[in-house]
Motif scaffolding. Structure first.
Motif, short mmCIF file in Angstrom:
data_model
loop_
_atom_site.label_atom_id
_atom_site.label_comp_id
_atom_site.label_asym_id
_atom_site.label_seq_id
_atom_site.Cartn_x
_atom_site.Cartn_y
_atom_site.Cartn_z
N VAL A 101 0.83 -1.20 0.00
CA VAL A 101 0.00 0.00 0.00
C VAL A 101 0.87 1.25 0.00
O VAL A 101 1.88 1.32 0.68
N PHE A 102 0.48 2.23 -0.79
CA PHE A 102 1.10 3.55 -0.72
C PHE A 102 0.07 4.54 -0.23
O PHE A 102 -1.13 4.32 -0.32
N ALA A 103 0.54 5.65 0.30
CA ALA A 103 -0.37 6.68 0.81
C ALA A 103 0.14 8.05 0.42
O ALA A 103 1.33 8.25 0.22
N SER A 104 -0.78 8.99 0.34
CA SER A 104 -0.44 10.40 0.08
C SER A 104 0.36 10.60 -1.20
O SER A 104 1.26 11.44 -1.25
N LEU A 105 0.07 9.83 -2.22
CA LEU A 105 0.70 10.08 -3.51
C LEU A 105 -0.12 11.12 -4.28
O LEU A 105 -1.34 11.17 -4.17
N HIS A 106 0.57 11.92 -5.07
CA HIS A 106 -0.10 12.95 -5.85
C HIS A 106 -0.37 12.46 -7.27
O HIS A 106 0.16 11.44 -7.71
N ARG A 107 -1.19 13.20 -7.98
CA ARG A 107 -1.62 12.80 -9.32
C ARG A 107 -0.43 12.57 -10.26
O ARG A 107 -0.42 11.62 -11.03
N ARG A 108 0.58 13.43 -10.20
CA ARG A 108 1.72 13.27 -11.11
C ARG A 108 2.48 11.96 -10.83
O ARG A 108 3.03 11.34 -11.74
N GLN A 109 2.53 11.54 -9.54
CA GLN A 109 3.19 10.29 -9.21
C GLN A 109 2.39 9.09 -9.70
O GLN A 109 2.96 8.10 -10.17
N LEU A 110 1.08 9.18 -9.62
CA LEU A 110 0.24 8.10 -10.13
C LEU A 110 0.31 8.03 -11.65
O LEU A 110 0.24 6.94 -12.24
N LEU A 111 0.45 9.18 -12.30
CA LEU A 111 0.59 9.17 -13.76
C LEU A 111 1.84 8.41 -14.18
O LEU A 111 1.82 7.66 -15.16
N ALA A 112 2.93 8.57 -13.43
CA ALA A 112 4.17 7.86 -13.76
C ALA A 112 3.97 6.36 -13.63
O ALA A 112 4.45 5.58 -14.47
N THR A 113 3.25 5.92 -12.61
CA THR A 113 2.97 4.50 -12.44
C THR A 113 2.02 4.00 -13.52
O THR A 113 2.19 2.90 -14.06
N SER A 114 1.03 4.82 -13.87
CA SER A 114 0.09 4.44 -14.92
C SER A 114 0.80 4.21 -16.24
O SER A 114 0.46 3.31 -17.02
N ARG A 115 1.82 5.05 -16.53
CA ARG A 115 2.58 4.89 -17.77
C ARG A 115 3.22 3.51 -17.87
O ARG A 115 3.28 2.92 -18.94
N GLU A 116 3.69 2.98 -16.74
CA GLU A 116 4.31 1.66 -16.76
C GLU A 116 3.29 0.58 -17.11
O GLU A 116 3.56 -0.32 -17.92
N LEU A 117 2.08 0.67 -16.54
CA LEU A 117 1.05 -0.32 -16.83
C LEU A 117 0.57 -0.19 -18.27
O LEU A 117 0.33 -1.19 -18.96
N GLU A 118 0.43 1.04 -18.75
CA GLU A 118 0.02 1.26 -20.14
C GLU A 118 1.08 0.73 -21.10
O GLU A 118 0.75 0.15 -22.14
N ASP A 119 2.35 0.94 -20.76
CA ASP A 119 3.44 0.44 -21.59
C ASP A 119 3.41 -1.08 -21.67
O ASP A 119 3.67 -1.66 -22.73
#
Length: 234
Positions: A101-119
């Motif tokens: 679990v992660f907590a207190s992540l901001h939108r830009r940090q989630l976007l970076a993680t989303s890029r990995e899943l999309e890739d």
């Protein structure tokens, strides 16, 4: 299983690390947003370089140098296609991150993680991909990427948004749009990819919005948990 229960399941699997160091440093700050318990042990001046022991409950999972772990934690965090090819210690590092679990992540940090899943979805080129954008405005920022993903690959893409006045702009896209009043759609940012049935390619991110730009959630490559997330959003 609901998206909420996905997070509850991840919370129950707290990982722990024992950090062997010569002197205090900022090592713990790297886990400030994660549900990881850190224990510190001092090394003698003439001892080995700082290293980390990874545990899952009472089970020893592996040991790596502190520098190696720092490298793994630098974004973007990417998982190899086949963890079985890694040494047990290196595999333990990825498992430490997986389903944590992660907590207190901001939108830009989630976007970076989303890029990995999309890739990952791009590389596989087939399968089913569910993505929760919360709002049409959030999808609009990624519209061209998902249009291209739908047109270039054979992935069955499903976009989830809450009802809004401008949902008419979603008509005609080469993907399936779900306009739902369901509370989960508005509260959660999620990406779930079934890997076209290949357990090695399955991945998911589930994050609950708890503030204007704060999220609490988890990402995982665990096939059973991805399957549960897929069931929750399908």
């Amino acid at each position: 299983m609901s998206l909420e229960s996905i997070l509850e399941n991840a919370e129950r699997h707290q990982k722990s690390v024992v950090y062997y160091r010569r002197e205090p440093d900022d090592f713990g700050s790297q886990f400030a947003t994660r549900n990881v318990d850190i224990t510190y042990r001092d090394l003698p001046p003439a001892g080995p370089d700082p290293f980390v022991v990874v545990r899952d409950g009472e089970r020893f999972r592996g040991a790596v140098s502190a520098d190696t772990l720092r490298e793994f934690l630098r974004p973007p965090i990417r998982q190899p296609d086949d963890l079985g090819e890694l040494s047990p210690a290196y595999r333990a590092v990825f498992e430490l991150l997986d389903t944590t679990v992660f907590a207190s992540l901001h939108r830009r940090q989630l976007l970076a993680t989303s890029r990995e899943l999309e890739d990952r979805a791009w590389r596989v080129g087939r399968g089913t991909f569910h993505v929760g954008f919360q709002s049409v405005a959030a999808f609009d920022a990624q519209r061209s990427l998902y249009r291209q993903l739908a047109e270039v690959t054979d992935i069955d893409i499903h976009i989830h948004v809450i009802p809004e006045a401008d949902t008419e702009s979603l008509r005609g896209l080469p993907l399936t749009v779900h306009v739902e009043a369901d509370a989960d759609t508005g509260r959660y940012w999620f990406l779930v990819f079934d890997g076209d049935g290949d357990d090695r390619q399955k991945c998911a991110l589930v994050a609950e919005q708890r503030g204007p730009d704060e999220f609490y959630g988890t990402w995982t490559y665990d096939p059973s948990l991805v399957d549960s997330a897929f069931e929750a959003v399908s």
